[in-house]
Design an enzyme around this catalytic site. Structure first.
Site, PDB file in Angstrom:
ATOM      1  N   THR A  98       0.796  -1.230   0.000  1.00 57.63           N
ATOM      2  CA  THR A  98       0.000   0.000   0.000  1.00 57.63           C
ATOM      3  C   THR A  98       0.833   1.288   0.000  1.00 57.63           C
ATOM      4  O   THR A  98       0.432   2.248  -0.662  1.00 57.63           O
ATOM      5  CB  THR A  98      -1.046   0.017   1.143  1.00 57.63           C
ATOM      6  OG1 THR A  98      -0.382  -0.222   2.385  1.00 57.63           O
ATOM      7  CG2 THR A  98      -2.098  -1.063   0.921  1.00 57.63           C
TER       8      THR A  98
ATOM      9  N   TRP B 198      -1.070  -4.519 -23.329  1.00 53.33           N
ATOM     10  CA  TRP B 198      -0.890  -3.525 -22.261  1.00 53.33           C
ATOM     11  C   TRP B 198      -2.182  -3.331 -21.465  1.00 53.33           C
ATOM     12  O   TRP B 198      -2.179  -3.255 -20.241  1.00 53.33           O
ATOM     13  CB  TRP B 198      -0.463  -2.213 -22.929  1.00 53.33           C
ATOM     14  CG  TRP B 198       0.092  -1.145 -22.078  1.00 53.33           C
ATOM     15  CD1 TRP B 198      -0.443  -0.610 -20.938  1.00 53.33           C
ATOM     16  CD2 TRP B 198       1.318  -0.434 -22.310  1.00 53.33           C
ATOM     17  NE1 TRP B 198       0.368   0.399 -20.479  1.00 53.33           N
ATOM     18  CE2 TRP B 198       1.448   0.521 -21.299  1.00 53.33           C
ATOM     19  CE3 TRP B 198       2.297  -0.490 -23.306  1.00 53.33           C
ATOM     20  CZ2 TRP B 198       2.529   1.408 -21.231  1.00 53.33           C
ATOM     21  CZ3 TRP B 198       3.365   0.388 -23.237  1.00 53.33           C
ATOM     22  CH2 TRP B 198       3.489   1.320 -22.216  1.00 53.33           C
TER      23      TRP B 198
ATOM     24  N   ARG C 105      -4.469  -5.201 -20.721  1.00 56.32           N
ATOM     25  CA  ARG C 105      -4.885  -6.263 -19.807  1.00 56.32           C
ATOM     26  C   ARG C 105      -4.550  -5.943 -18.356  1.00 56.32           C
ATOM     27  O   ARG C 105      -5.087  -6.555 -17.442  1.00 56.32           O
ATOM     28  CB  ARG C 105      -4.275  -7.617 -20.233  1.00 56.32           C
ATOM     29  CG  ARG C 105      -4.781  -8.155 -21.570  1.00 56.32           C
ATOM     30  CD  ARG C 105      -6.318  -8.225 -21.590  1.00 56.32           C
ATOM     31  NE  ARG C 105      -6.881  -8.663 -20.323  1.00 56.32           N
ATOM     32  CZ  ARG C 105      -6.948  -9.921 -19.910  1.00 56.32           C
ATOM     33  NH1 ARG C 105      -6.520 -10.873 -20.704  1.00 56.32           N
ATOM     34  NH2 ARG C 105      -7.458 -10.227 -18.749  1.00 56.32           N
TER      35      ARG C 105
ATOM     36  N   HIS D  86       4.248  -3.987 -10.944  1.00 58.08           N
ATOM     37  CA  HIS D  86       3.701  -5.262 -11.397  1.00 58.08           C
ATOM     38  C   HIS D  86       3.767  -5.348 -12.923  1.00 58.08           C
ATOM     39  O   HIS D  86       4.175  -6.366 -13.492  1.00 58.08           O
ATOM     40  CB  HIS D  86       2.253  -5.394 -10.911  1.00 58.08           C
ATOM     41  CG  HIS D  86       1.644  -6.720 -11.215  1.00 58.08           C
ATOM     42  ND1 HIS D  86       2.041  -7.881 -10.606  1.00 58.08           N
ATOM     43  CD2 HIS D  86       0.672  -7.068 -12.093  1.00 58.08           C
ATOM     44  CE1 HIS D  86       1.333  -8.886 -11.092  1.00 58.08           C
ATOM     45  NE2 HIS D  86       0.502  -8.427 -11.992  1.00 58.08           N
TER      46      HIS D  86
ATOM     47  N   ARG E 265       6.444  -7.136 -17.968  1.00 59.26           N
ATOM     48  CA  ARG E 265       6.690  -6.653 -19.330  1.00 59.26           C
ATOM     49  C   ARG E 265       8.147  -6.277 -19.594  1.00 59.26           C
ATOM     50  O   ARG E 265       8.538  -6.183 -20.762  1.00 59.26           O
ATOM     51  CB  ARG E 265       5.768  -5.470 -19.642  1.00 59.26           C
ATOM     52  CG  ARG E 265       4.285  -5.778 -19.468  1.00 59.26           C
ATOM     53  CD  ARG E 265       3.827  -6.998 -20.255  1.00 59.26           C
ATOM     54  NE  ARG E 265       2.406  -7.292 -20.027  1.00 59.26           N
ATOM     55  CZ  ARG E 265       1.772  -8.313 -20.590  1.00 59.26           C
ATOM     56  NH1 ARG E 265       2.414  -9.164 -21.393  1.00 59.26           N
ATOM     57  NH2 ARG E 265       0.495  -8.530 -20.326  1.00 59.26           N
TER      58      ARG E 265
END
Lengths: 301, 301, 301, 301
Positions: free
Chosen positions: B89, B110, B112, B218, B223
């Site tokens: 967080t 991208w 997604r 993430h 990627r």
């Protein structure tokens, strides 16, 4: 007075040192930054950071709609068009981060808005302060007799006194016991994650809450509404004052189309058309239930 | 050259006028603002706005963990601790807004990543430009013979020439036909929302993409990974360069714990313990499938 | 005809073997399960699974509102109340999983609805089929002259023929080239993840799409709307037919309050009140822009 | 005993009437449906509904990866492959709906998992029951001296007695006062939305909670972990027992790769490689901080 002298000194220091940036700057919001807007007896809301301004909404819309937006002559008109037609993504391009101090029972309602980022004070790690929400006399309301989730008249006299006495003494006693259980003076001391369970829901917690403008408007529409519980509405009202200065065009459109807007069912629209033609429509001839009819009447009367 | 002189002039103008702000400022990111980092043959990534810096992560963590974080002596150590223990967080408290120009087949991968805000150029409203991704010779790879979703050797000679010729001529012809169908010269002209269906997936689109740092990490982990398709990886790589300058402590922790990190199954951990005690473990005695064993070997060899 | 004999045989097999369950069962939805509802020239929608029914909405509401809901005498009334008052969480308690085959340009609009789960056919792993959307003559519309994102009259004669000829021949040629580049006959064969970039946006893809009823209603309100692009609206219409049989009370409330509902701004409500009192309000005296006034007139005329 | 005879009778009735469905059925889960698994002194978890099974995960993966998955010979192997490679979307294709009764301080932790649907009992509408969590003697732990958010030894003797006495008497008194303030006997009665603020965080609430399997696994990894607070861990443990019977392959993969898995930083992987080559690595030569080294040792020892 929710702010300690140390907190006020920290705010003063943060406000004393502007730095240059190439980012979009909202003058209206800069004036609010870090300052605590006091809410209830110990709570506050203050803006820690923001991203974007009215122009950022326009800029994002022009990426999406390209030449399609050129016929809308100005920024305010385009923002109103976006709001009216539920084009929500450009509003998501603005973001705000707030520091909020609030009673736990308010926090429990607030957190139901899932599309936001939150860092809350953890009572597993740290000890909560002795601060409880005790309503002002004019907020001490009876249960509504017509609305299961609403308030009726303000309590007065002996009943009001009894309630306030209970809230104060139970809060004080709970906190005394909280400290007593935590104490490592002559004993091991209960784990903080357990001791906190004795504290009532009017104790104050605090968090950083970050949200985009579209989701913030959704929050404000529900929580600044007349049907929202008073204790969360005052926070929403305080945030409205900030948003008004941050993105004035977007806020004005929000007020017109969302806060002041009315949604009518297809049945209601049919009735309206008949009424505009001069027909005398009643609940019986409307096709609506009594509840719907009452709400329809309230909306257009 | 993806930038037109007009675009470059606009960027220069935006960069020429710093304004004072009371918000957190990341000097490293200010240097990137608005500048286009060129990617592929016509694409780019540029930072439009950002919120927060390394200190904003620390500040949010200290709200949550209060006194619990005091024993971690410094900001870098605290950020590494948060990353190591998946306390996500505080990283959500930073936000970035990018302007990206990219081929449609890259955009489809991208998008997604759902936890982000997007405003994409709409080919219903506006006409797309004649810009298509044509791979450089060294990116023109054969289908992998071992990996269903991977690439093998680079194509060469006549085969490479044939492929490039096909990609170029089909793109050109499709665009000619797109214009021809849209044309209102002597005919009505097909609706834009229909004409676009004739354009291939290597045409460029563009969008504003806004995401918080946790979700950006993430995205980057997946990627910027060696297994990601080259054409999206180059975008992720370009973003990594920006994030490194924006939040240097967080980025270093991300590199150590996520990009360079390895997740082992309980079976793999058991094997490792046996190996560290000097036992000679083979796939047959490992309890792992051949695929798992191969990946385990690659991770620790 | 979008379904192959193999697919039809699989559907028949799935429908032939009911099994006992203790879960909520919607008879109306069982009749739809697995059956493909054909859409466009090669597309379909079919229900793969569902969770809940009208009663599940009521049940969840009664958990939340407890005794507060008892005065609403029946399930249908309660569902209408929830819909009217934007109590969305009970509707989230129903879930549906669809298998959809759709053109890529439709998929690109659809995926913008982020609160859903998706597994799409991957053209990195596998080879796409030779199936392209070619509009029926009555869907071949000219660009609207009044609406930047809309359609005007249907094209006819030589222009229509030219458009159809372009769409068909470009699709065919692109697919021939796709196969040619992929071929490993006498050459290495281009990687699938690259070859797909040559395919136009009217090629068909397919996915599993899972969403809760509240978010599905949001999707349907936008995509079954008269302003949605025809090619996505036909999918939304097909889904409406299923939802109507799945949760009849909820669907009827959705039709009345959302699809057929109208949202009026506070300015519009003011005008309405004046009109109901007999005043003759014009755009000039309304306080609304021309665009707003036109939309207001359309809503109540 | 958390279940009243009425509740038990309702469960028995629901379990007595299986109906035919064409949907995927998990026999293991059918055996759990509606039955309450008792947790803590008054809490429970019970499955209200579910969607999908192990096969639904495989089916969704095969839509995505098409021919790419054919080389994985069986369903279990494919599920393990998906889990190992963080292909999370097929796991999102399963959904579960739980009815949970839990103390408010546990609910406050639980709700931080945002990707779920919730309908909680509302104390604005209805009156809460007189049920409080009072720890069993062996759960009455002292504050940890090494971990700011952990527990140490179990309290005993007079200290334990004092704590239990405080928790019981404060809970009882708070509830008495809650009823007293609400009472309309000879007075107006305080609004429910206000009276609830006097209740401590160990009072029980209840909700319907619906989540997909991917997000449920994320919840379970954090909350069934040894570092989670005991009072939420027992709920996570109870849910694990259900998931194990619902999707046995997926659950086994989750246990191996997530619950029992270990994530190593790139520094840790470097050390490991050196150790496997026979080098004697110490914290000083590892490049890790003391905290990281300690955790690394714990993971591989």
């Amino acid at each position: 007075m929710p702010l300690t002298p140390e907190q006020q000194a920290e705010i003063d220091a943060q406000r004393a040192t502007p730095r240059p940036t190439l980012r979009a700057v909202s003058e209206g919001m800069e004036a609010h930054l870090y300052k605590a807007s006091e809410v209830l007896d110990h709570g506050f809301v203050r803006v820690i950071d923001y991203m974007g301004d009215d122009n950022a909404i326009v800029q994002a819309a022009r990426v999406s709609y390209g030449a399609g937006t050129k016929h809308v002559s100005n920024d305010e008109g385009l923002i109103r068009y976006l709001m009216r037609h539920w084009h929500s993504t450009p509003f998501e391009m603005c973001e705000i981060k707030l520091h909020v101090k609030l009673p736990v029972f308010v926090a429990r309602q607030w957190i139901r808005h899932r599309t936001a980022n939150v860092n809350e004070y953890s009572a597993r790690y740290s000890i909560l302060d002795r601060e409880f929400y005790i309503p002002q006399p004019d907020a001490l309301a009876a249960q509504s007799t017509v609305n299961n989730q609403g308030r009726g008249e303000v309590l007065t006299g002996a009943e009001a006194e009894r309630v306030l006495e209970i809230l104060k003494s139970d809060a004080g006693r709970s906190y005394d016991h909280y400290e007593e259980m935590l104490s490592q003076d002559g004993q091991q001391g209960l784990a903080r994650e357990l001791a906190r369970m004795n504290l009532p829901a009017n104790i104050y917690t605090q968090w950083y809450w970050k949200v985009d403008l579209h989701n913030l408007f959704h929050f404000l529409r529900l929580r600044a509404d007349a049907h929202a519980q008073y204790e969360i509405r005052v926070y929403a009202d305080a945030i409205c004052e900030m948003v008004k200065d941050w993105v004035p065009f977007a806020y004005a459109a929000f007020e017109d189309y969302r806060m002041g807007g009315v949604t009518l069912s297809s049945k209601a629209v049919d009735c309206l058309k008949r009424m505009l033609k001069g027909e005398d429509v009643t609940q019986e001839t409307s096709g609506m239930s009594k509840g719907e009819w009452r709400e329809f009447q309230a909306a257009i009367a």
